[in-house]
Design an enzyme around this catalytic site. Structure first.
Site, PDB file in Angstrom:
ATOM      1  CB  ILE A  39      -0.964  -0.024   1.227  1.00  0.00           C
ATOM      2  CG1 ILE A  39      -2.185   0.832   0.970  1.00  0.00           C
ATOM      3  CG2 ILE A  39      -0.245   0.381   2.503  1.00  0.00           C
ATOM      4  CD1 ILE A  39      -3.297   0.624   2.004  1.00  0.00           C
ATOM      5  CG  ASN A  96      11.611  -5.873   7.698  1.00  0.00           C
ATOM      6  OD1 ASN A  96      12.838  -5.863   7.632  1.00  0.00           O
ATOM      7  ND2 ASN A  96      10.852  -5.027   7.026  1.00  0.00           N
ATOM      8  CG  HIS A 109       5.339  -9.306   5.388  1.00  0.00           C
ATOM      9  ND1 HIS A 109       5.038  -9.362   6.730  1.00  0.00           N
ATOM     10  CD2 HIS A 109       6.042  -8.152   5.210  1.00  0.00           C
ATOM     11  CE1 HIS A 109       5.515  -8.292   7.333  1.00  0.00           C
ATOM     12  NE2 HIS A 109       6.145  -7.538   6.441  1.00  0.00           N
TER      13      HIS A 109
HETATM   14  P1  5GP Z   1       7.021  -4.752   7.539  1.00  0.00           P
HETATM   15  O1  5GP Z   1       7.562  -3.462   8.066  1.00  0.00           O
HETATM   16  O2  5GP Z   1       6.151  -5.447   8.537  1.00  0.00           O
HETATM   17  O3  5GP Z   1       8.086  -5.630   6.952  1.00  0.00           O
HETATM   18  O4  5GP Z   1       6.131  -4.359   6.291  1.00  0.00           O
HETATM   19  C1  5GP Z   1       4.741  -4.229   6.326  1.00  0.00           C
HETATM   20  C2  5GP Z   1       4.322  -3.676   4.984  1.00  0.00           C
HETATM   21  O5  5GP Z   1       2.929  -3.793   4.875  1.00  0.00           O
HETATM   22  C3  5GP Z   1       4.663  -2.196   4.797  1.00  0.00           C
HETATM   23  O6  5GP Z   1       5.521  -2.042   3.654  1.00  0.00           O
HETATM   24  C4  5GP Z   1       3.305  -1.525   4.609  1.00  0.00           C
HETATM   25  O7  5GP Z   1       3.321  -0.486   3.651  1.00  0.00           O
HETATM   26  C5  5GP Z   1       2.434  -2.686   4.170  1.00  0.00           C
HETATM   27  N1  5GP Z   1       1.032  -2.549   4.535  1.00  0.00           N
HETATM   28  C6  5GP Z   1       0.539  -2.179   5.747  1.00  0.00           C
HETATM   29  N2  5GP Z   1      -0.809  -2.186   5.725  1.00  0.00           N
HETATM   30  C7  5GP Z   1      -1.159  -2.576   4.480  1.00  0.00           C
HETATM   31  C8  5GP Z   1      -2.432  -2.776   3.845  1.00  0.00           C
HETATM   32  O8  5GP Z   1      -3.496  -2.596   4.428  1.00  0.00           O
HETATM   33  N3  5GP Z   1      -2.421  -3.185   2.547  1.00  0.00           N
HETATM   34  C9  5GP Z   1      -1.247  -3.403   1.864  1.00  0.00           C
HETATM   35  N4  5GP Z   1      -1.348  -3.795   0.591  1.00  0.00           N
HETATM   36  N5  5GP Z   1      -0.037  -3.219   2.436  1.00  0.00           N
HETATM   37  C10 5GP Z   1       0.002  -2.812   3.724  1.00  0.00           C
END
Ligand code: 5GP
Length: 126
Positions: A39, A96, A109
């Protein structure tokens, strides 16, 4: 069950995407994994690949998931990169976990980023 599995929150945002409670821009899906656009993209191409099971981290996933789930997830990563047209110039995979990595969503993820020169992997220490 691993320590991390205990802390899985079924109301995290990716669990809601998997249940269809909130939408996503899907790129690829198979029996065990879903890939969709981030997103808040940090590169011209920024896609997330998640397993469909409830896993918080790579070590949780590899400890508890079946061989079929692990194979399905890794095949989804490769197929997603192919479908995004990233194979010629390359791309970066990043996962991460935990506070030092600043993980935001506690559902395993892999980020796939590409579409430009991504620079070096880590910022130098301040
Ligand atoms: P992390 O920091 O946990 O590795 O990455 C989480 C990722 O999820 C971030 O890059 C953030 O932009 C993405 N993200 C968070 N909420 C949403 C959402 O509701 N939809 C999508 N498509 N991505 C999301």
């Amino acid at each position: 069950m691993t320590d991390t599995a205990v802390s899985y929150d079924p109301d995290n945002i990716f669990a809601k995407i998997l249940r269809g409670e909130i939408p996503c821009n899907k790129v690829f899906e198979n029996e065990h994994a879903l890939a969709f656009h981030d997103i808040n993209p940090q590169a011209p191409v920024h896609v997330l690949v998640i397993p469909k099971g409830e896993y918080v981290s790579p070590e949780d996933f590899t400890a508890r998931a079946s061989d079929a789930e692990i194979a399905g997830f890794m095949r989804a990563v490769g197929e997603t990169a192919r479908q995004l047209g990233l194979t010629a110039n390359g791309y970066r995979l990043l996962a991460n976990h935990g506070p030092d990595s600043r993980q935001e969503v506690a559902h395993l993820h892999v980020h796939i980023t590409g579409g430009r020169d991504l620079g070096r992997l880590l910022e130098p220490e301040a």
